[in-house]
Motif scaffolding. Structure first.
Motif, PDB file in Angstrom:
ATOM      1  N   THR A   1     -14.497  17.677 -37.898  1.00  0.00           N
ATOM      2  CA  THR A   1     -15.785  17.075 -38.281  1.00  0.00           C
ATOM      3  C   THR A   1     -15.557  15.868 -39.195  1.00  0.00           C
ATOM      4  O   THR A   1     -14.492  15.713 -39.788  1.00  0.00           O
ATOM      5  CB  THR A   1     -16.652  18.093 -39.048  1.00  0.00           C
ATOM      6  N   MET A   2     -16.600  15.038 -39.342  1.00  0.00           N
ATOM      7  CA  MET A   2     -16.505  13.869 -40.230  1.00  0.00           C
ATOM      8  C   MET A   2     -16.316  14.325 -41.680  1.00  0.00           C
ATOM      9  O   MET A   2     -15.655  13.662 -42.458  1.00  0.00           O
ATOM     10  CB  MET A   2     -17.768  13.000 -40.133  1.00  0.00           C
ATOM     11  N   GLU A   3     -16.914  15.460 -42.034  1.00  0.00           N
ATOM     12  CA  GLU A   3     -16.786  15.934 -43.418  1.00  0.00           C
ATOM     13  C   GLU A   3     -15.309  16.173 -43.760  1.00  0.00           C
ATOM     14  O   GLU A   3     -14.817  15.733 -44.804  1.00  0.00           O
ATOM     15  CB  GLU A   3     -17.594  17.226 -43.619  1.00  0.00           C
ATOM     16  N   VAL A   4     -14.602  16.829 -42.844  1.00  0.00           N
ATOM     17  CA  VAL A   4     -13.167  17.064 -43.080  1.00  0.00           C
ATOM     18  C   VAL A   4     -12.413  15.726 -43.031  1.00  0.00           C
ATOM     19  O   VAL A   4     -11.582  15.437 -43.896  1.00  0.00           O
ATOM     20  CB  VAL A   4     -12.596  18.090 -42.066  1.00  0.00           C
ATOM     21  N   SER A   5     -12.740  14.876 -42.039  1.00  0.00           N
ATOM     22  CA  SER A   5     -12.047  13.579 -41.923  1.00  0.00           C
ATOM     23  C   SER A   5     -12.208  12.743 -43.197  1.00  0.00           C
ATOM     24  O   SER A   5     -11.290  12.047 -43.610  1.00  0.00           O
ATOM     25  CB  SER A   5     -12.598  12.775 -40.745  1.00  0.00           C
ATOM     26  N   ASN A   6     -13.380  12.830 -43.815  1.00  0.00           N
ATOM     27  CA  ASN A   6     -13.629  12.032 -45.015  1.00  0.00           C
ATOM     28  C   ASN A   6     -12.856  12.529 -46.233  1.00  0.00           C
ATOM     29  O   ASN A   6     -12.664  11.789 -47.186  1.00  0.00           O
ATOM     30  CB  ASN A   6     -15.129  12.020 -45.354  1.00  0.00           C
ATOM     31  N   LYS A   7     -12.442  13.784 -46.217  1.00  0.00           N
ATOM     32  CA  LYS A   7     -11.789  14.342 -47.412  1.00  0.00           C
ATOM     33  C   LYS A   7     -10.290  14.577 -47.225  1.00  0.00           C
ATOM     34  O   LYS A   7      -9.563  14.772 -48.201  1.00  0.00           O
ATOM     35  CB  LYS A   7     -12.459  15.662 -47.787  1.00  0.00           C
ATOM     36  N   VAL A   8      -9.829  14.553 -45.983  1.00  0.00           N
ATOM     37  CA  VAL A   8      -8.448  14.983 -45.729  1.00  0.00           C
ATOM     38  C   VAL A   8      -7.388  14.102 -46.393  1.00  0.00           C
ATOM     39  O   VAL A   8      -6.363  14.613 -46.868  1.00  0.00           O
ATOM     40  CB  VAL A   8      -8.181  15.166 -44.209  1.00  0.00           C
ATOM     41  N   SER A   9      -7.626  12.798 -46.497  1.00  0.00           N
ATOM     42  CA  SER A   9      -6.594  11.936 -47.089  1.00  0.00           C
ATOM     43  C   SER A   9      -6.353  12.307 -48.553  1.00  0.00           C
ATOM     44  O   SER A   9      -5.227  12.196 -49.046  1.00  0.00           O
ATOM     45  CB  SER A   9      -6.990  10.466 -46.999  1.00  0.00           C
ATOM     46  N   LYS A  10      -7.419  12.736 -49.217  1.00  0.00           N
ATOM     47  CA  LYS A  10      -7.291  13.117 -50.626  1.00  0.00           C
ATOM     48  C   LYS A  10      -6.420  14.377 -50.753  1.00  0.00           C
ATOM     49  O   LYS A  10      -5.569  14.466 -51.635  1.00  0.00           O
ATOM     50  CB  LYS A  10      -8.695  13.400 -51.185  1.00  0.00           C
ATOM     51  N   ILE A  11      -6.634  15.325 -49.861  1.00  0.00           N
ATOM     52  CA  ILE A  11      -5.841  16.562 -49.884  1.00  0.00           C
ATOM     53  C   ILE A  11      -4.393  16.261 -49.464  1.00  0.00           C
ATOM     54  O   ILE A  11      -3.445  16.782 -50.051  1.00  0.00           O
ATOM     55  CB  ILE A  11      -6.480  17.621 -48.937  1.00  0.00           C
ATOM     56  N   ALA A  12      -4.236  15.377 -48.466  1.00  0.00           N
ATOM     57  CA  ALA A  12      -2.893  15.066 -47.958  1.00  0.00           C
ATOM     58  C   ALA A  12      -2.072  14.246 -48.961  1.00  0.00           C
ATOM     59  O   ALA A  12      -0.863  14.095 -48.791  1.00  0.00           O
ATOM     60  CB  ALA A  12      -2.990  14.318 -46.628  1.00  0.00           C
ATOM     61  N   ALA A  13      -2.721  13.724 -50.007  1.00  0.00           N
ATOM     62  CA  ALA A  13      -1.988  12.947 -51.012  1.00  0.00           C
ATOM     63  C   ALA A  13      -1.416  13.850 -52.106  1.00  0.00           C
ATOM     64  O   ALA A  13      -0.642  13.389 -52.948  1.00  0.00           O
ATOM     65  CB  ALA A  13      -2.913  11.898 -51.627  1.00  0.00           C
ATOM     66  N   ILE A  14      -1.769  15.138 -52.104  1.00  0.00           N
ATOM     67  CA  ILE A  14      -1.287  16.060 -53.150  1.00  0.00           C
ATOM     68  C   ILE A  14       0.146  16.506 -52.821  1.00  0.00           C
ATOM     69  O   ILE A  14       0.391  17.107 -51.770  1.00  0.00           O
ATOM     70  CB  ILE A  14      -2.213  17.304 -53.256  1.00  0.00           C
ATOM     71  N   SER A  15       1.072  16.216 -53.729  1.00  0.00           N
ATOM     72  CA  SER A  15       2.495  16.506 -53.462  1.00  0.00           C
ATOM     73  C   SER A  15       2.749  17.971 -53.146  1.00  0.00           C
ATOM     74  O   SER A  15       3.535  18.290 -52.247  1.00  0.00           O
ATOM     75  CB  SER A  15       3.354  16.118 -54.658  1.00  0.00           C
ATOM     76  N   GLU A  16       2.087  18.875 -53.898  1.00  0.00           N
ATOM     77  CA  GLU A  16       2.327  20.317 -53.678  1.00  0.00           C
ATOM     78  C   GLU A  16       1.887  20.739 -52.275  1.00  0.00           C
ATOM     79  O   GLU A  16       2.508  21.597 -51.656  1.00  0.00           O
ATOM     80  CB  GLU A  16       1.572  21.155 -54.715  1.00  0.00           C
ATOM     81  N   VAL A  17       0.795  20.131 -51.791  1.00  0.00           N
ATOM     82  CA  VAL A  17       0.324  20.442 -50.441  1.00  0.00           C
ATOM     83  C   VAL A  17       1.367  19.947 -49.441  1.00  0.00           C
ATOM     84  O   VAL A  17       1.769  20.653 -48.512  1.00  0.00           O
ATOM     85  CB  VAL A  17      -1.056  19.786 -50.161  1.00  0.00           C
ATOM     86  N   ARG A  18       1.853  18.730 -49.650  1.00  0.00           N
ATOM     87  CA  ARG A  18       2.836  18.148 -48.727  1.00  0.00           C
ATOM     88  C   ARG A  18       4.120  18.988 -48.690  1.00  0.00           C
ATOM     89  O   ARG A  18       4.660  19.266 -47.637  1.00  0.00           O
ATOM     90  CB  ARG A  18       3.177  16.696 -49.101  1.00  0.00           C
ATOM     91  N   GLN A  19       4.588  19.391 -49.901  1.00  0.00           N
ATOM     92  CA  GLN A  19       5.838  20.180 -49.937  1.00  0.00           C
ATOM     93  C   GLN A  19       5.694  21.465 -49.133  1.00  0.00           C
ATOM     94  O   GLN A  19       6.573  21.818 -48.349  1.00  0.00           O
ATOM     95  CB  GLN A  19       6.182  20.551 -51.382  1.00  0.00           C
ATOM     96  N   LEU A  20       4.566  22.139 -49.316  1.00  0.00           N
ATOM     97  CA  LEU A  20       4.356  23.409 -48.618  1.00  0.00           C
ATOM     98  C   LEU A  20       4.328  23.200 -47.101  1.00  0.00           C
ATOM     99  O   LEU A  20       5.007  23.896 -46.349  1.00  0.00           O
ATOM    100  CB  LEU A  20       3.031  24.040 -49.080  1.00  0.00           C
ATOM    101  N   LEU A  21       3.546  22.208 -46.670  1.00  0.00           N
ATOM    102  CA  LEU A  21       3.401  22.005 -45.225  1.00  0.00           C
ATOM    103  C   LEU A  21       4.687  21.457 -44.603  1.00  0.00           C
ATOM    104  O   LEU A  21       5.070  21.863 -43.504  1.00  0.00           O
ATOM    105  CB  LEU A  21       2.193  21.110 -44.923  1.00  0.00           C
ATOM    106  N   VAL A  22       5.365  20.559 -45.318  1.00  0.00           N
ATOM    107  CA  VAL A  22       6.626  20.014 -44.777  1.00  0.00           C
ATOM    108  C   VAL A  22       7.645  21.139 -44.593  1.00  0.00           C
ATOM    109  O   VAL A  22       8.347  21.194 -43.585  1.00  0.00           O
ATOM    110  CB  VAL A  22       7.173  18.876 -45.670  1.00  0.00           C
ATOM    111  N   SER A  23       7.702  22.090 -45.553  1.00  0.00           N
ATOM    112  CA  SER A  23       8.695  23.154 -45.393  1.00  0.00           C
ATOM    113  C   SER A  23       8.332  24.038 -44.192  1.00  0.00           C
ATOM    114  O   SER A  23       9.219  24.469 -43.450  1.00  0.00           O
ATOM    115  CB  SER A  23       8.882  23.957 -46.681  1.00  0.00           C
ATOM    116  N   GLN A  24       7.043  24.272 -43.965  1.00  0.00           N
ATOM    117  CA  GLN A  24       6.643  25.050 -42.775  1.00  0.00           C
ATOM    118  C   GLN A  24       6.998  24.289 -41.496  1.00  0.00           C
ATOM    119  O   GLN A  24       7.448  24.865 -40.506  1.00  0.00           O
ATOM    120  CB  GLN A  24       5.131  25.343 -42.809  1.00  0.00           C
TER     121      GLN A  24
END
Ligand code: DC
Length: 230
Positions: free
Chosen positions: A96-119
């Motif tokens: 949805t547009m709601e998720v599209s509008n917020k996802v870049s902010k979440i994807a910029a969080i280092s801890e989120v990136r580390q977790l997903l990159v390791s998976q």
């Protein structure tokens, strides 16, 4: 025949997932859409009240992040894995547009990136994988045998996305979609952690004026040449 790793990066709505799915099917490889993982975490943050309006409770999100469960479940009819968030299929809700509008902010969080990159690294440990995203050739699989970097003009990309959303029955306007594409390009390329950049050894494909078939033929022949030598 030896299996290789294929990394497909590029700007949003450049058709990365289309080409990645086609390649995975043709080669009988696993396809992983990493954007879906960032989107699912964003959906989780919205549903939990951590992000919305002016609210952004980053610490609260980080506290529960390790317990969030993401899983891809293969759908035979679709020919690829659909994403499940804590046991629920959210393949539709994450687009949805709601998720599209917020996802870049979440994807910029280092801890989120580390977790997903390791998976993501774990998913690719046996090779035979086509993964698409923004940092696959640079961070997740810097040793991938084939790296593709997709681009197209923002207007062409926004029009493709707009049509997709209309087909799904969403109430959207083109200018809003174009702005979202441009905003995400900016945030994704300027964030501190793993900004979107083309890997030095990636093959760039601008598909602004390229048909799907031509694009697929080109990428498949690149892949086959590498597989034959592997
Ligand atoms: O590919 P997509 O539009 O579904 O990706 C959603 C967002 O997730 C995108 O704005 C950037 C982010 N993303 C990322 O930072 N790294 C990835 N490997 C994949 C996506």
């Amino acid at each position: 025949m030896k299996k290789i790793t294929i990394a497909i990066d590029g700007f949003s709505s450049t058709g990365k997932s289309t080409i990645a799915k086609q390649l995975a099917n043709a080669l009988s490889y696993v396809y992983v859409d990493t954007g879906a993982m960032y989107r699912a975490i964003t959906l989780f943050a919205i549903q939990s009240g951590f992000i919305g309006g002016k609210t952004f409770k980053k610490q609260a999100l980080l506290k529960v992040l390790p317990s969030v469960q993401l899983r891809f479940v293969y759908n035979e009819a679709l020919g690829y894995g659909e994403i499940f968030l804590n046991g629920v299929n959210v393949e539709k809700e994450i687009r949805t547009m709601e998720v599209s509008n917020k996802v870049s902010k979440i994807a910029a969080i280092s801890e989120v990136r580390q977790l997903l990159v390791s998976q993501q690294k774990k998913m690719g440990k046996d090779k035979g994988i086509v993964m698409d995203g923004r940092d696959i050739g640079t961070v997740v699989f810097p040793d991938a045998e084939l790296k593709i970097f997709m681009t197209a003009s923002p207007e062409k990309r926004a029009m493709r996305r707009y049509k997709e959303l209309l087909e799904r029955g969403d109430d959207v306007n083109y200018d809003e979609v174009l702005k979202n594409v441009q905003d995400r390009d900016y945030i994704d390329s300027h964030r501190e952690d793993s900004p979107l950049t083309q890997a030095e050894d990636a093959v760039a494909i601008d598909n602004s004026d390229m048909g799907l078939e031509e694009q697929f033929e080109r990428v498949l022949s690149l892949a086959n040449r590498i597989i034959e030598k592997a």
